[in-house]
Each structure stands twice: as structure tokens, then as C-alpha cells.
Write an enzyme that holds these catalytic residues in place. Structure first.
Site, short mmCIF file in Angstrom:
data_model
loop_
_atom_site.label_atom_id
_atom_site.label_comp_id
_atom_site.label_asym_id
_atom_site.label_seq_id
_atom_site.Cartn_x
_atom_site.Cartn_y
_atom_site.Cartn_z
N GLU A 5 -8.75 9.09 4.98
CA GLU A 5 -8.95 7.65 5.08
C GLU A 5 -9.28 7.29 6.52
OE1 GLU A 5 -6.28 5.19 2.37
OE2 GLU A 5 -4.92 6.64 3.25
N GLU A 6 -9.95 6.14 6.66
CA GLU A 6 -10.29 5.65 7.99
C GLU A 6 -9.03 5.30 8.80
OE1 GLU A 6 -9.35 2.33 8.55
OE2 GLU A 6 -8.69 2.29 6.46
N SER A 7 -7.91 5.07 8.11
CA SER A 7 -6.68 4.64 8.77
C SER A 7 -5.92 5.83 9.37
CB SER A 7 -5.81 3.87 7.78
OG SER A 7 -5.58 4.65 6.63
N SER A 50 6.25 3.62 8.77
CA SER A 50 5.08 4.30 9.32
C SER A 50 4.79 3.94 10.77
CB SER A 50 3.88 4.01 8.41
OG SER A 50 2.79 4.73 8.83
N HIS A 51 3.61 3.36 11.00
CA HIS A 51 3.17 3.06 12.36
C HIS A 51 3.69 1.71 12.86
CE1 HIS A 51 0.66 1.33 9.34
NE2 HIS A 51 0.23 0.44 10.21
N LYS A 97 9.96 4.21 0.47
CA LYS A 97 9.02 4.50 -0.61
C LYS A 97 9.58 5.64 -1.46
CE LYS A 97 6.22 7.41 2.37
NZ LYS A 97 4.92 7.88 2.76
N ASP A 139 2.54 11.20 9.26
CA ASP A 139 1.45 11.48 8.32
C ASP A 139 0.07 11.13 8.87
OD1 ASP A 139 1.85 8.78 8.13
OD2 ASP A 139 2.15 8.72 5.96
N ARG A 140 0.02 10.36 9.95
CA ARG A 140 -1.29 10.01 10.51
C ARG A 140 -1.66 10.94 11.67
NH1 ARG A 140 -2.34 3.58 10.60
NH2 ARG A 140 -1.59 3.15 8.51
N LYS A 184 -0.72 12.40 3.29
CA LYS A 184 -1.54 12.75 4.44
C LYS A 184 -0.63 13.45 5.45
CE LYS A 184 -1.48 7.99 6.23
NZ LYS A 184 -0.90 7.21 5.14
N ASP A 187 1.97 9.46 14.01
CA ASP A 187 2.60 8.14 13.92
C ASP A 187 4.10 8.23 13.66
OD1 ASP A 187 2.44 9.10 11.35
OD2 ASP A 187 2.16 7.13 10.46
N ARG A 233 7.86 -2.59 2.72
CA ARG A 233 8.03 -2.71 4.17
C ARG A 233 8.38 -4.14 4.53
NH1 ARG A 233 3.03 0.96 6.47
NH2 ARG A 233 3.65 2.79 5.26
N THR A 245 0.83 -1.21 0.00
CA THR A 245 0.00 0.00 0.00
C THR A 245 0.86 1.26 0.00
OG1 THR A 245 -1.58 -1.25 1.34
CG2 THR A 245 -1.93 1.11 1.19
N ASP A 275 6.06 8.28 11.00
CA ASP A 275 6.58 9.23 10.01
C ASP A 275 5.76 10.51 9.90
OD1 ASP A 275 4.52 7.68 8.91
OD2 ASP A 275 5.23 8.00 6.86
N THR A 314 -7.85 2.05 -1.05
CA THR A 314 -6.95 2.36 0.07
C THR A 314 -5.56 2.66 -0.46
OG1 THR A 314 -8.18 1.00 1.60
CG2 THR A 314 -5.86 1.36 2.12
C1 G16 Z 1 -0.56 3.52 4.47
C2 G16 Z 1 -1.17 4.21 3.29
C3 G16 Z 1 -2.61 4.54 3.57
C4 G16 Z 1 -3.36 3.30 4.00
C5 G16 Z 1 -2.67 2.67 5.19
C6 G16 Z 1 -3.28 1.34 5.57
O1 G16 Z 1 -0.48 4.41 5.54
O2 G16 Z 1 -0.49 5.38 2.96
O3 G16 Z 1 -3.15 5.09 2.42
O4 G16 Z 1 -4.68 3.62 4.33
O5 G16 Z 1 -1.33 2.41 4.86
O6 G16 Z 1 -3.14 0.45 4.52
P1 G16 Z 1 -3.47 -1.08 4.68
O7 G16 Z 1 -4.90 -1.13 5.12
O8 G16 Z 1 -3.23 -1.66 3.33
O9 G16 Z 1 -2.57 -1.64 5.76
P2 G16 Z 1 0.85 4.53 6.39
O10 G16 Z 1 0.55 5.59 7.40
O11 G16 Z 1 1.05 3.16 6.98
O12 G16 Z 1 1.91 4.89 5.41
#
Ligand code: G16
Length: 544
Positions: free
Chosen positions: A364-366, A113-114, A126, A282-283, A377, A278, A22, A18, A280, A345
Site C-alpha cells: 500500500e501507499e501508506s 500504529s503510527h 484489533k 508493520d510499516r 504488512k 512505525d 482507535r 481501517t 507497531d 485500503t
Molecule cells: C492501517 C491499515 C492500512 C491502511 C492504513 C491507512 O495501517 O492497516 O491497510 O493503509 O491504516 O489507512 P487510512 O488511510 O484509512 O488512514 P496502520 O499501519 O495504521 O495499521
């Protein structure tokens, strides 16, 4: 500079998910693993000779070592300049801004990320393109394809670069500029929000706040902006020092992982506003005194109130949400008569819509929300948006949320995650769900009758590209939905995400606990996917 050609062999698992590649740190530390992937990216791109590349990461374990490796590969491949955050640090939104501001060719952002950090934990990389956003699918597919045949990478023999001192160094044809990671971003935030109003609201005590940086990248950004520029007391930012292992925690801003913040926000001495970001940066997680705002609601509330923020005072051209995000923002868009787009997503799917000016806000919901100010984000941007909103409306978070529900109705929402499911079991669950799609429509389950059951397929309205198999949806005649997808960001086995929502227009029934209000749909989700039965588990790992 003497270019060295190093013989290598392909690794078969370098398919970006996504958000980039990773893997466990140990996977990245295999001989040539990182080098192969970076070279595969450069081999897939054209026209960067002599141009600039932004480089930085979230400071997790292996960040510094990876940056030194990448500097040498970028030099050998002919980049003219590397712009690197001091200490190798750059938040994802700051990297996006720097790419845009300095018109660089692109950037490499090092982060998982998280996901947790440390020698036994996760690392990631990325590539972001010249608009500042994540590489689109056609690029990430090309990176993967190249990684499957790569047999040589280029590097140069040179000493490690001093990453800690701001300034410019010239090494052969390559200019290396070490920049303050925060100042460009802070200046951008100042141009979007009403800083004098925020300062006044904080100094007068109308707004009290707590920001949990989770020992991740936003520590220095939040300290500079919230404390030094806006005058919040220093103790308003907790866990402010970035650590390579995030203090042993998941830098994941939700009620489960940001428990220190959650504890205070639901206590008697809660401040007006609480938030977390989070790994990095962005969340974002938004809370008020005794209230948690779901990311889906947060996006809808931001869209409904955007005109109160200086940068969006002219209104929004449109909005977008990822498919599993609740339909709350759709109601705002319909009421304001602006377009609303539903994307798969992944932030990369918003890029074209933002570039084409079709949308101004998206989320996004995430726990991700953003706007056209960058192409990622942006956690602190969302925090400042909410602070600006509270200062302008002079209302507590809970009142803003409840008024929103009264006006638009509430989309009661939750997500259940089953993490580290054995991959064959997860694939069997998806197969089982797929097999039911033709027979589900028109079936009734208690008060729920299935209206449609399908797999989400997205056609990009700007470039016409098509992305299939983006999640399984079961929609009901009363507007409720259950969505199933496998995460594209995990590093162990598979993570099944189940997204559940129900619309509640009746004001007297809006203040319910989400798990209780959604109990029947949660049962139905199990009936459809059998995750508990097939894994022998009795509950999800995380509920958000
Ligand atoms: C990434 C993507 C988001 C996505 C999230 C969860 O976020 O940038 O667009 O919503 O992963 O993705 P998945 O449901 O496939 O785990 P981040 O903050 O992890 O870079």
C-alpha cells in the site's frame, strides 16, 4: 476461578475503522469501555473454548494496563491458553507469525500504529483471526453490532500477571505463556532472506545502514536481527528503546516524522541504506543515499526483483495493491504476466488473496508492504528485502530505482493529507465530490481529459463479498489519477487524503520533483474537492 458478571452499558462509538478500534487513551479508560469491546469480540466468535489466544502490543501508554484487563476477560470467557510477548510487547507482524506458527485461535494486538502515544494521545485494539490476519469486515461489523447491545461482561478476580519473566504459569484452567517477542520472528526472517550474504555485505562495509526504530516496537527486533545476527554496528539502530510516548513524536515512518533519519540520508555522510518503521512495526520507509523511495515504487521494485530473494526464487503467483497505491506494480505484473489485484485500503483485504495463493506480494501507499510469510504488512521484512536486493545486485538504492523507471516508466506520485478536518466539512466535501461524478467524464482540463469518475467498489474474488464506497476516483485518458478518501484510522475529526499520480515514460523527464511534476493535477484536485476553500487552509498537514 470465580467468574464475575459485570453489568455495563453500550458505548455508541465502537465501530472499528481501517485497522481495529482507535481512540484517545482517555476514551479507552472510561469505565467498561475496553472491557465492552473485548467482550463484544468474544461474544461474536465461536469455538474458542480451551484454545489459545495471542496477546501483545506496541508498548504504548496503557498497553500493560489493558493487557491485565484482557487476561482476566479472556480467562472468564474460557480460553485455555494465552501466549503473551514479554513485557506485553509484540510487533504486529510478529503477532501474526505467532498466531500462524502455534496455530492459535486468534490474537489481540494493542496498537494505534503510527498515531502518537501517551496519556493524552491514542490507543487501539484489533483482533486477528486464525490465519494471522486482521479480522475481515464481516467480523468487525459483528463486533460493532454486539457492542451496541452489550449489557454484561465477564471477568475474574485475580492478581495481575507478571509479564516480564519468560515462562509458563497455570491459573486455574488457564495456561499463561510469556514468550520472547523477537525469537520466532527472527527465525522466520532467517528462513526468507540470505543472511550469510547480508552478513558478508555488512562486515565488508559494502552496505552501511541506519534504521530508525522511532522509540517504538521495532527497537528490540532491529537490534536482534540487524546488529546481533547480521553484525551491523550498534549505532546503526537509532531510537531503539520503546517508550510509552515514543519520545513525544509520531512513530510514523515518512520524511516528515522520521526527520532524524531523513537528515542523515540527505547529508554528506549518508550510509548506503536507511529505513524506519512505525509504532507497531508493520510499516516501512525505504531510503538510500540522497533518495527516498515511495512505498508504491518500493512495492513495484520488490515485485520486479523478487526472484533474487531465496524465499521468492520460484517467482510470484500474483501481486496486489490497495486502490490508491500507484499503478507502478501493475506494470511489473503485466510485464511478468502475473495477476495484479486492486483492493480497498486496509490490509484485511489481502488476506483472502494470500490464503488462496493468488498473490505472493502486496502493498500500500501508506508505507506497508508484505508477502505470504505472515498476514500483516511487515516493516523489518521490507528492510531485509531491500538489504538483500542491494547485496545481490551490488548497486546503490538510487541506481536500482532509476533502472526500474527506465525499464517500466515512472509513476510520479504523492499524497496530501488534511488532518483533523471538522467532520461536517469533510462530509460536505465528499458529498460535493459525489455530486460531480456523473458530469466529469469526457470533460477536458488542460492536457487532462476525464476518462472515468466513480466510487471504488470491491468484489472479493475469493468469497464474493462486496465492499462499497472505498474512495472516489477520477481517472484521466493519459492514465493519471486523482483519488479522494477519508481516512479510517484518525481519532480527531476527519482526515481527507488526496492521492495524485501521473505516468512518465520519458526517461529524460523522470527525475523531476513530484510536487512540481504533479502541480497541475494538484490544482485540479482542489478544483474538484475545494478542501482549501472549505477549511480555510492553505496547505496539507502532511505530504508523502
Ligand atoms: C492501517 C491499515 C492500512 C491502511 C492504513 C491507512 O495501517 O492497516 O491497510 O493503509 O491504516 O489507512 P487510512 O488511510 O484509512 O488512514 P496502520 O499501519 O495504521 O495499521
Amino acid at each position: 476461578m470465580q467468574i464475575e458478571m459485570i453489568t455495563t452499558h453500550p458505548y455508541n462509538d465502537q465501530n472499528p475503522g481501517t485497522s481495529g478500534l482507535r481512540k484517545k487513551v482517555k476514551v479507552f479508560q472510561q469505565p467498561g469501555y475496553l472491557e465492552n469491546f473485548v467482550q463484544s469480540i468474544f461474544d461474536s466468535l465461536e469455538g474458542f473454548a480451551g484454545k489459545s489466544l495471542v496477546l501483545g502490543g506496541d508498548g504504548r501508554y496503557f498497553n500493560r494496563a489493558a493487557i491485565q484487563i484482557i487476561i482476566k476477560i479472556a480467562a472468564a470467557n474460557g480460553f485455555g491458553e494465552l501466549i503473551i510477548g514479554q513485557g506485553g510487547l509484540l510487533s504486529t507482524p510478529a503477532a501474526s507469525h505467532i498466531i500462524r506458527k502455534y496455530h492459535t485461535f486468534g490474537g489481540l494486538v494493542l496498537s494505534a500504529s503510527h498515531n502518537p502515544g501517551g496519556p493524552e494521545e491514542d490507543f487501539g485494539i484489533k483482533y486477528n483471526v486464525g490465519n494471522g490476519g486482521p479480522a475481515p469486515e464481516k467480523d468487525t461489523a459483528a463486533f460493532y453490532q454486539r457492542s451496541q447491545t452489550i449489557n454484561v461482561y465477564k471477568t475474574i478476580a485475580m492478581d495481575d500477571i507478571d509479564l516480564d519473566n519468560i515462562g509458563t504459569q497455570q491459573i486455574g484452567d488457564l495456561k499463561i505463556t510469556i514468550i520472547d517477542p523477537v525469537s520466532d520472528y527472527a527465525e522466520l526472517m532467517q528462513s526468507i532472506f540470505d543472511f550469510p550474504l547480508l552478513k558478508q555485505s555488512i562486515s565488508s562495509g559494502y552496505i552501511t545502514l541506519l534504521f530508525d526504530a522511532m522509540h517504538a516496537i521495532t527497537g528490540p527486533y532491529a537490534t536482534r536481527i540487524l546488529v546481533e545476527m547480521l553484525g551491523a554496528p550498534a549505532e546503526s539502530v537509532i531510537n531503539a528503546v520503546p517508550l510509552e510516548d515514543f519520545g513525544g513524536h509520531h512513530p510514523d515512518p515518512n520524511l516528515a516524522h522520521a526527520h532524524e533519519l531523513a537528515h542523515v540520508m540527505f547529508s554528506d555522510h549518508a550510509p548506503t541504506f536507511g529505513a524506519a518503521s512505525d509504532g507497531d512495526g508493520d510499516r516501512n520507509m525505504i531510503t538510500g543515499r540522497h533518495i527516498f523511495v515511495t512505498p508504491s515504487d518500493s512495492l513495484a521494485i520488490m515485485a520486479a526483483n523478487a526472484r533474487l530473494i531465496p524465499a521468492y526464487a520460484q517467482g510470484l503467483s500474483g501481486v496486489a495493491r490497495s486502490m490508491p497505491t500507484s499503478q507502478a506494480v501493475d506494470r511489473v505484473a503485466a510485464s511478468y504476466n502475473i495477476p495484479c489485484f486492486e483492493t480497498p485500503t486496509g490490509w484485511k483485504f489481502f488476506g483472502n488473496l494470500l490464503d488462496a495463493g493468488k498473490i505472493t506480494l502486496c502493498g500500500e501507499e501508506s508505507f506497508g508492504t508484505g508477502s505470504n510469510h505472515v498476514r500483516e504488512k511487515d516493516g523489518l521484512w521490507a528492510v531485509l528485502f531491500w538489504l538483500n536486493l542491494i547485496a545481490k545486485r551490488r548497486q546503490p538504492v538510487a541506481d536500482i530505482v532509476h533502472e526500474h523507471w527506465q525499464k517500466f516508466g515512472r509513476d510520479i506520485y504523492c499524497r496530501h493529507d488534511y488532518e483533523a478536518v471538522e467532520t461536517p466539512i469533510a462530509n460536505a466535501i465528499v458529498g460535493h465530490l459525489r455530486s460531480q461524478l456523473p458530469i466529469l467524464p469526457d470533460q477536458a482540463f488542460g492536457e487532462y481529459t476525464v476518462k472515468y469518475a466513480d466510487e471504488f467498489c470491491y468484489e472479493d474474488s475469493v468469497d464474493g463479498s462486496i465492499s462499497r464506497n472505498q474512495g472516489i476516483r477520477v481517472g484521466f485518458t493519459n492514465g493519471s489519477r486523482i483519488v479522494f478518501r477519508l481516512s479510517g484510522t484518525g481519532t480527531v475529526g476527519a482526515t481527507l487524503r488526496i492521492y495524485i499520480e501521473r505516468f512518465e515514460p520519458d526517461v529524460s523527464r523522470q527525475d523531476q520533483d513530484a510536487q512540481l511534476a504533479l502541480a497541475e493535477l494538484i490544482e485540479l484536485a482542489e478544483q474538484f474537492c475545494e478542501v482549501k476553500k472549505r477549511t480555510g487552509r492553505d496547505a496539507p498537514n502532511v505530504i508523502t
